[in-house]
Design a protein around this motif. Structure first.
Motif, PDB file in Angstrom:
ATOM      1  N   ILE A   7      82.758  34.553  52.431  1.00 37.91           N
ATOM      2  CA  ILE A   7      82.319  34.429  51.035  1.00 37.91           C
ATOM      3  C   ILE A   7      80.797  34.460  51.019  1.00 37.91           C
ATOM      4  N   GLY A   8      80.242  35.573  50.495  1.00 38.24           N
ATOM      5  CA  GLY A   8      78.801  35.791  50.473  1.00 38.24           C
ATOM      6  C   GLY A   8      78.436  36.872  51.487  1.00 38.24           C
ATOM      7  N   ALA A   9      77.768  37.943  50.986  1.00 31.95           N
ATOM      8  CA  ALA A   9      77.354  39.036  51.884  1.00 31.95           C
ATOM      9  C   ALA A   9      75.846  39.203  51.874  1.00 31.95           C
ATOM     10  N   PRO A  11      72.239  37.954  54.069  1.00 33.32           N
ATOM     11  CA  PRO A  11      71.979  38.091  55.511  1.00 33.32           C
ATOM     12  C   PRO A  11      72.967  37.329  56.386  1.00 33.32           C
ATOM     13  N   ALA A  12      73.318  36.100  56.030  1.00 29.66           N
ATOM     14  CA  ALA A  12      74.241  35.302  56.863  1.00 29.66           C
ATOM     15  C   ALA A  12      75.640  35.919  56.875  1.00 29.66           C
ATOM     16  N   GLY A  13      76.187  36.195  55.678  1.00 30.32           N
ATOM     17  CA  GLY A  13      77.558  36.687  55.589  1.00 30.32           C
ATOM     18  C   GLY A  13      77.726  38.094  56.122  1.00 30.32           C
ATOM     19  N   GLU A  74      83.132  40.791  44.169  1.00 32.48           N
ATOM     20  CA  GLU A  74      83.884  39.859  43.325  1.00 32.48           C
ATOM     21  C   GLU A  74      83.558  38.413  43.673  1.00 32.48           C
ATOM     22  N   GLU A  75      83.717  37.539  42.690  1.00 33.31           N
ATOM     23  CA  GLU A  75      83.497  36.108  42.922  1.00 33.31           C
ATOM     24  C   GLU A  75      84.791  35.443  43.378  1.00 33.31           C
ATOM     25  N   VAL A  76      84.740  34.689  44.467  1.00 32.58           N
ATOM     26  CA  VAL A  76      85.897  33.901  44.883  1.00 32.58           C
ATOM     27  C   VAL A  76      85.900  32.648  44.014  1.00 32.58           C
ATOM     28  N   PHE A 102      82.108  30.273  54.768  1.00 33.63           N
ATOM     29  CA  PHE A 102      81.218  30.141  53.612  1.00 33.63           C
ATOM     30  C   PHE A 102      79.815  30.585  54.026  1.00 33.63           C
ATOM     31  N   ALA A 103      79.285  31.627  53.329  1.00 32.22           N
ATOM     32  CA  ALA A 103      77.903  32.069  53.507  1.00 32.22           C
ATOM     33  C   ALA A 103      77.323  32.251  52.106  1.00 32.22           C
ATOM     34  N   THR A 104      77.466  31.203  51.300  1.00 30.66           N
ATOM     35  CA  THR A 104      77.215  31.263  49.852  1.00 30.66           C
ATOM     36  C   THR A 104      75.792  30.911  49.446  1.00 30.66           C
ATOM     37  N   MET A 106      72.580  29.305  48.318  1.00 31.31           N
ATOM     38  CA  MET A 106      72.195  28.058  47.641  1.00 31.31           C
ATOM     39  C   MET A 106      73.377  27.374  46.977  1.00 31.31           C
ATOM     40  N   SER A 107      74.544  28.041  46.884  1.00 32.63           N
ATOM     41  CA  SER A 107      75.652  27.497  46.105  1.00 32.63           C
ATOM     42  C   SER A 107      76.685  26.738  46.926  1.00 32.63           C
ATOM     43  N   VAL A 108      76.944  25.472  46.533  1.00 31.93           N
ATOM     44  CA  VAL A 108      78.028  24.690  47.143  1.00 31.93           C
ATOM     45  C   VAL A 108      79.152  24.469  46.124  1.00 31.93           C
ATOM     46  N   GLY A 147      74.342  30.049  57.543  1.00 27.74           N
ATOM     47  CA  GLY A 147      73.185  30.406  56.749  1.00 27.74           C
ATOM     48  C   GLY A 147      72.634  29.249  55.931  1.00 27.74           C
ATOM     49  N   THR A 148      71.995  29.587  54.806  1.00 32.10           N
ATOM     50  CA  THR A 148      71.354  28.594  53.942  1.00 32.10           C
ATOM     51  C   THR A 148      72.313  27.465  53.584  1.00 32.10           C
ATOM     52  N   VAL A 149      73.577  27.806  53.241  1.00 28.81           N
ATOM     53  CA  VAL A 149      74.539  26.789  52.798  1.00 28.81           C
ATOM     54  C   VAL A 149      74.953  25.860  53.934  1.00 28.81           C
ATOM     55  N   VAL A 154      65.507  28.696  55.681  1.00 24.74           N
ATOM     56  CA  VAL A 154      65.815  29.776  54.734  1.00 24.74           C
ATOM     57  C   VAL A 154      64.957  31.004  54.980  1.00 24.74           C
ATOM     58  N   HIS A 155      65.247  31.698  56.075  1.00 26.52           N
ATOM     59  CA  HIS A 155      64.550  32.929  56.445  1.00 26.52           C
ATOM     60  C   HIS A 155      65.578  33.946  56.917  1.00 26.52           C
ATOM     61  N   THR A 156      65.383  35.221  56.571  1.00 21.65           N
ATOM     62  CA  THR A 156      66.420  36.229  56.818  1.00 21.65           C
ATOM     63  C   THR A 156      66.816  36.321  58.288  1.00 21.65           C
ATOM     64  N   ILE A 157      65.833  36.277  59.199  1.00 22.17           N
ATOM     65  CA  ILE A 157      66.176  36.412  60.618  1.00 22.17           C
ATOM     66  C   ILE A 157      67.001  35.205  61.082  1.00 22.17           C
ATOM     67  N   ILE A 158      66.745  34.046  60.507  1.00 22.63           N
ATOM     68  CA  ILE A 158      67.454  32.823  60.914  1.00 22.63           C
ATOM     69  C   ILE A 158      68.848  32.780  60.297  1.00 22.63           C
TER      70      ILE A 158
HETATM   71  C1  LIG Z   1      61.211  34.981  46.322  1.00 23.31           C
HETATM   72  C2  LIG Z   1      61.771  34.896  47.731  1.00 23.31           C
HETATM   73  C3  LIG Z   1      61.063  35.449  48.774  1.00 23.31           C
HETATM   74  C4  LIG Z   1      61.552  35.372  50.087  1.00 23.31           C
HETATM   75  N1  LIG Z   1      60.833  35.936  51.103  1.00 23.31           N
HETATM   76  C5  LIG Z   1      61.304  35.855  52.367  1.00 23.31           C
HETATM   77  C6  LIG Z   1      60.541  36.416  53.448  1.00 23.31           C
HETATM   78  O1  LIG Z   1      59.474  37.020  53.252  1.00 23.31           O
HETATM   79  N2  LIG Z   1      61.057  36.313  54.709  1.00 23.31           N
HETATM   80  C7  LIG Z   1      62.229  35.650  54.965  1.00 23.31           C
HETATM   81  O2  LIG Z   1      62.646  35.579  56.124  1.00 23.31           O
HETATM   82  N3  LIG Z   1      62.980  35.121  53.953  1.00 23.31           N
HETATM   83  C8  LIG Z   1      62.524  35.196  52.683  1.00 23.31           C
HETATM   84  N4  LIG Z   1      63.259  34.650  51.670  1.00 23.31           N
HETATM   85  C9  LIG Z   1      64.474  33.894  51.999  1.00 23.31           C
HETATM   86  C10 LIG Z   1      65.707  34.743  52.265  1.00 23.31           C
HETATM   87  O3  LIG Z   1      66.048  35.487  51.185  1.00 23.31           O
HETATM   88  C11 LIG Z   1      66.803  33.759  52.607  1.00 23.31           C
HETATM   89  O4  LIG Z   1      66.392  33.098  53.714  1.00 23.31           O
HETATM   90  C12 LIG Z   1      68.113  34.246  53.139  1.00 23.31           C
HETATM   91  O5  LIG Z   1      68.075  35.169  53.898  1.00 23.31           O
HETATM   92  C13 LIG Z   1      69.299  33.667  52.553  1.00 23.31           C
HETATM   93  O6  LIG Z   1      70.450  34.208  53.172  1.00 23.31           O
HETATM   94  P1  LIG Z   1      71.917  33.653  52.910  1.00 23.31           P
HETATM   95  O7  LIG Z   1      72.818  34.729  53.403  1.00 23.31           O
HETATM   96  O8  LIG Z   1      72.070  32.283  53.459  1.00 23.31           O
HETATM   97  O9  LIG Z   1      72.008  33.515  51.319  1.00 23.31           O
HETATM   98  P2  LIG Z   1      71.914  34.604  50.161  1.00 23.31           P
HETATM   99  O10 LIG Z   1      71.096  35.776  50.592  1.00 23.31           O
HETATM  100  O11 LIG Z   1      71.498  33.893  48.912  1.00 23.31           O
HETATM  101  O12 LIG Z   1      73.426  35.124  49.989  1.00 23.31           O
HETATM  102  C14 LIG Z   1      74.447  34.315  49.458  1.00 23.31           C
HETATM  103  C15 LIG Z   1      75.439  35.231  48.757  1.00 23.31           C
HETATM  104  O13 LIG Z   1      76.635  34.490  48.465  1.00 23.31           O
HETATM  105  C16 LIG Z   1      77.182  35.019  47.284  1.00 23.31           C
HETATM  106  N5  LIG Z   1      78.140  34.046  46.746  1.00 23.31           N
HETATM  107  C17 LIG Z   1      77.933  32.725  46.506  1.00 23.31           C
HETATM  108  N6  LIG Z   1      79.085  32.155  46.038  1.00 23.31           N
HETATM  109  C18 LIG Z   1      80.013  33.151  45.958  1.00 23.31           C
HETATM  110  C19 LIG Z   1      81.382  33.212  45.529  1.00 23.31           C
HETATM  111  N7  LIG Z   1      82.045  32.131  45.113  1.00 23.31           N
HETATM  112  N8  LIG Z   1      82.013  34.412  45.561  1.00 23.31           N
HETATM  113  C20 LIG Z   1      81.379  35.532  46.006  1.00 23.31           C
HETATM  114  N9  LIG Z   1      80.077  35.538  46.427  1.00 23.31           N
HETATM  115  C21 LIG Z   1      79.417  34.363  46.418  1.00 23.31           C
HETATM  116  C22 LIG Z   1      75.967  35.282  46.377  1.00 23.31           C
HETATM  117  O14 LIG Z   1      76.265  36.254  45.396  1.00 23.31           O
HETATM  118  C23 LIG Z   1      74.920  35.770  47.400  1.00 23.31           C
HETATM  119  O15 LIG Z   1      74.856  37.189  47.435  1.00 23.31           O
HETATM  120  C24 LIG Z   1      62.797  34.712  50.358  1.00 23.31           C
HETATM  121  C25 LIG Z   1      63.533  34.167  49.296  1.00 23.31           C
HETATM  122  C26 LIG Z   1      63.020  34.239  48.000  1.00 23.31           C
HETATM  123  C27 LIG Z   1      63.807  33.625  46.873  1.00 23.31           C
END
Ligand SMILES: Cc1cc2nc3c(=O)[nH]c(=O)nc-3n(C[C@H](O)[C@H](O)[C@H](O)COP(=O)(O)OP(=O)(O)OC[C@H]3O[C@@H](n4cnc5c(N)ncnc54)[C@H](O)[C@@H]3O)c2cc1C
Length: 187
Positions: A7-9, A11-13, A74-76, A102-104, A106-108, A147-149, A154-158
């Motif tokens: 759930i969530g695509a 960087p983490a998902g 789609e949203e789960v 779960f790779a959602t 900021m959303s819990v 990932g973030t959740v 909160v960095h893409t590589i991490i």
């Molecule tokens: C303004 C800004 C600038 C940034 N700049 C950088 C940078 O320069 N370098 C860097 O490393 N990082 C940067 N980041 C941070 C980076 O975007 C995050 O660290 C990150 O990669 C988050 O990855 P994630 O997969 O955990 O979450 P997200 O990328 O937020 O993905 C979560 C996904 O889950 C989906 N989701 C949630 N709930 C559901 C559900 N019920 N059903 C279906 N889908 C669902 C959402 O739609 C979302 O697409 C920045 C962030 C922001 C806001």
């Protein structure tokens, strides 16, 4: 029945989806297009000089799909336990999977709705995260978080790295032995 539903695509998902699909696991990714990465301009992702967040998202999702993962925009909305597997619901249908990741971001919201343990976030601007052990396991068997959740920085590589790491734990559990994914340079 899928091996893994993610759930969530972001960087983490998507990164988890790349490893799971490349390992030959039937992998279903869901995403409802609310990634915070869509607002990012990224210059600190190892091996990528600079890239727009939306492009990084698209490339990662396409890489997972190219290895055979299915991606549903789609949203789960709910998850039911059904014996040795789970039934995930979206407004368009229901899907069965042995493991749920779960790779959602900021959303819990969904995590709390199905009763997963959450706690206060420790990263800047992250209010709440899902409680996991060091392997990404939540307090419910066969439900994982990355990932973030899951509370990582909160960095893409991490978050992408963490998604891959937790996917390897899930694949290893499915295979009953530690999994490695190495390709060799063909000369
Ligand atoms: C303004 C800004 C600038 C940034 N700049 C950088 C940078 O320069 N370098 C860097 O490393 N990082 C940067 N980041 C941070 C980076 O975007 C995050 O660290 C990150 O990669 C988050 O990855 P994630 O997969 O955990 O979450 P997200 O990328 O937020 O993905 C979560 C996904 O889950 C989906 N989701 C949630 N709930 C559901 C559900 N019920 N059903 C279906 N889908 C669902 C959402 O739609 C979302 O697409 C920045 C962030 C922001 C806001």
């Amino acid at each position: 029945m899928y091996d893994i539903a993610i759930i969530g695509a972001g960087p983490a998902g998507a990164s988890a989806g790349i490893f799971a699909a490349k390992a030959g696991k039937s992998t279903l990714l869901f995403d409802h297009g609310k990634s915070i990465t869509a607002k990012a301009w990224v210059e600190n992702h190892y091996g990528v000089k600079e890239i727009e967040g939306p492009e990084l998202l698209k490339k990662g999702q396409q890489q997972a799909v190219d290895f055979g993962a299915e991606l549903k925009d789609e949203e789960v909305t709910s998850i039911e336990e059904a014996g040795d597997h789970f039934v995930l619901q979206t407004e368009n249908g229901s899907f069965e999977a042995k493991h749920v990741l779960f790779a959602t971001g900021m959303s819990v919201k969904l995590a709390e709705e199905i009763g997963l343990k959450t706690k206060e976030g420790s990263e800047p601007r992250v209010a709440k995260v899902i409680e996991t052990d060091e392997n990404g396991r939540t307090d419910k068997k066969s439900i994982w978080a990355a990932g973030t959740v899951a509370g990582v920085s909160v960095h893409t590589i991490i978050t992408a790295g963490h998604g891959a790491s937790i996917a390897i734990n899930i694949i290893s559990e499915l295979e009953g032995k530690r999994y490695v994914d190495h390709d060799i340079l063909k000369k």
